[in-house]
Design an enzyme around this catalytic site. Sequence first.
Site, PDB file in Angstrom:
ATOM      1  N   GLY A  13       0.825  -1.204   0.000  1.00  0.00           N
ATOM      2  CA  GLY A  13       0.000   0.000   0.000  1.00  0.00           C
ATOM      3  C   GLY A  13       0.856   1.249   0.000  1.00  0.00           C
ATOM      4  O   GLY A  13       0.546   2.248   0.645  1.00  0.00           O
ATOM      5  N   ALA A  16       0.277   5.738  -1.473  1.00  0.00           N
ATOM      6  CA  ALA A  16      -0.340   6.935  -0.891  1.00  0.00           C
ATOM      7  C   ALA A  16      -0.326   6.841   0.623  1.00  0.00           C
ATOM      8  O   ALA A  16      -0.013   5.800   1.203  1.00  0.00           O
ATOM      9  CB  ALA A  16      -1.786   7.091  -1.390  1.00  0.00           C
ATOM     10  N   ARG A  38      -1.132  -1.198  -5.981  1.00  0.00           N
ATOM     11  CA  ARG A  38      -1.895  -1.472  -7.205  1.00  0.00           C
ATOM     12  C   ARG A  38      -1.798  -0.357  -8.234  1.00  0.00           C
ATOM     13  O   ARG A  38      -2.199  -0.541  -9.372  1.00  0.00           O
ATOM     14  CB  ARG A  38      -3.361  -1.726  -6.851  1.00  0.00           C
ATOM     15  CG  ARG A  38      -3.574  -3.022  -6.072  1.00  0.00           C
ATOM     16  CD  ARG A  38      -5.040  -3.318  -5.860  1.00  0.00           C
ATOM     17  NE  ARG A  38      -5.665  -2.347  -4.962  1.00  0.00           N
ATOM     18  CZ  ARG A  38      -6.972  -2.225  -4.796  1.00  0.00           C
ATOM     19  NH1 ARG A  38      -7.803  -3.007  -5.470  1.00  0.00           N
ATOM     20  NH2 ARG A  38      -7.451  -1.333  -3.953  1.00  0.00           N
ATOM     21  N   ASN A  87       1.137  -2.456   5.309  1.00  0.00           N
ATOM     22  CA  ASN A  87       0.299  -1.265   5.408  1.00  0.00           C
ATOM     23  C   ASN A  87      -0.986  -1.352   4.591  1.00  0.00           C
ATOM     24  O   ASN A  87      -1.955  -0.660   4.896  1.00  0.00           O
ATOM     25  CB  ASN A  87       1.127  -0.050   4.957  1.00  0.00           C
ATOM     26  CG  ASN A  87       0.283   1.180   4.755  1.00  0.00           C
ATOM     27  OD1 ASN A  87      -0.236   1.772   5.704  1.00  0.00           O
ATOM     28  ND2 ASN A  87       0.103   1.586   3.500  1.00  0.00           N
ATOM     29  N   SER A 140      -5.066  -0.657  14.081  1.00  0.00           N
ATOM     30  CA  SER A 140      -5.914   0.511  14.303  1.00  0.00           C
ATOM     31  C   SER A 140      -6.462   0.459  15.717  1.00  0.00           C
ATOM     32  O   SER A 140      -6.655  -0.629  16.278  1.00  0.00           O
ATOM     33  CB  SER A 140      -7.081   0.522  13.306  1.00  0.00           C
ATOM     34  OG  SER A 140      -8.041   1.506  13.661  1.00  0.00           O
ATOM     35  N   TYR A 153     -14.599  -4.026   9.979  1.00  0.00           N
ATOM     36  CA  TYR A 153     -13.324  -3.297   9.951  1.00  0.00           C
ATOM     37  C   TYR A 153     -12.610  -3.446  11.292  1.00  0.00           C
ATOM     38  O   TYR A 153     -11.421  -3.788  11.354  1.00  0.00           O
ATOM     39  CB  TYR A 153     -13.526  -1.818   9.617  1.00  0.00           C
ATOM     40  CG  TYR A 153     -12.221  -1.057   9.694  1.00  0.00           C
ATOM     41  CD1 TYR A 153     -11.250  -1.230   8.718  1.00  0.00           C
ATOM     42  CD2 TYR A 153     -11.946  -0.195  10.758  1.00  0.00           C
ATOM     43  CE1 TYR A 153     -10.030  -0.558   8.800  1.00  0.00           C
ATOM     44  CE2 TYR A 153     -10.736   0.468  10.839  1.00  0.00           C
ATOM     45  CZ  TYR A 153      -9.780   0.284   9.860  1.00  0.00           C
ATOM     46  OH  TYR A 153      -8.569   0.932   9.951  1.00  0.00           O
ATOM     47  N   PRO A 183      -2.951   3.303  14.827  1.00  0.00           N
ATOM     48  CA  PRO A 183      -3.321   4.721  14.807  1.00  0.00           C
ATOM     49  C   PRO A 183      -4.802   4.939  15.070  1.00  0.00           C
ATOM     50  O   PRO A 183      -5.642   4.079  14.791  1.00  0.00           O
ATOM     51  CB  PRO A 183      -2.979   5.166  13.379  1.00  0.00           C
ATOM     52  CG  PRO A 183      -2.236   4.026  12.757  1.00  0.00           C
ATOM     53  CD  PRO A 183      -2.671   2.805  13.484  1.00  0.00           C
ATOM     54  N   THR A 188      -5.893  10.711   5.599  1.00  0.00           N
ATOM     55  CA  THR A 188      -5.393  10.115   4.358  1.00  0.00           C
ATOM     56  C   THR A 188      -6.593   9.958   3.429  1.00  0.00           C
ATOM     57  O   THR A 188      -7.646  10.557   3.652  1.00  0.00           O
ATOM     58  CB  THR A 188      -4.769   8.736   4.629  1.00  0.00           C
ATOM     59  OG1 THR A 188      -5.794   7.848   5.092  1.00  0.00           O
ATOM     60  CG2 THR A 188      -3.663   8.814   5.674  1.00  0.00           C
TER      61      THR A 188
END
Length: 253
Positions: A13, A16, A38, A87, A140, A153, A183, A188
């Site tokens: 990942g 970005a 990707r 990530n 997370s 999630y 985090p 983002t």
Amino acid sequence: MEPLKGWTALITGASAGIGEACALALSGAGAQLVLAGRRRDRLEALAAKLRTPSHVLELDVRSRSEVEAALGALPAPFAEVDILVNNAGLGLGLEPAQSASLDDWEAMIDTNCKGLVYVARVLLPGMVQRNRGHVVNLGSVAGTFPYPGGNVYGATKAFVHQFSHNLKADLVGTRVRVTDVQPGMVETDFSLVRFRGDAERARKVYEGMQPLSPADIADIVLFSVTRPAHVNINVVEVMPADQGFGPFNVKRH
């Protein structure tokens, strides 16, 4: 000072957000990089900014066969990966469980759980054989603290947390380390992806507060991987000063 000179880091990942920030931070510390993601165009643009050699790897971590083939065929200068920054991940939707999309749930499980373990499983044997390495998994706070609509999630990030701890248990006695970075709110493309490109809705997530930046998280990753070899940072939980712990969800009748 380049504490990671001679090390190779692979970041999933990487095109970005946190992945890109980690690439810049680790390159700045001397590591050469494998940039996996990707979006080849964005990876190539990132590679052009780096101070150290890099290899661009167009990769969808959800495909086990693609991960095994791509990571098994890395060019010789990049083949011995010392640092894995797992990530790649995403959140989709905020609907309650009874009306959430099963397609969204599958996409999160396939990326956040299965993709993460595919990459780790391919790279770990080499790290153990060389007795040198570090796996950094991006978790997370959602893996610890539930919120309405977080359902799958949050569950995937709880998996990341427990998987990281179990990896550490398996690796005791080696110099391969494992860190779970958790985090809170980081600005983002995360919310833009979650709300399928609805920029206004994504903007409101961070309205009136100062979220963490990708560079904040990259700084923590860099700190973790540059500790002395006998030091393992197990878990780092980090939130912006403007974020705290929610009250109990009580429905009044």
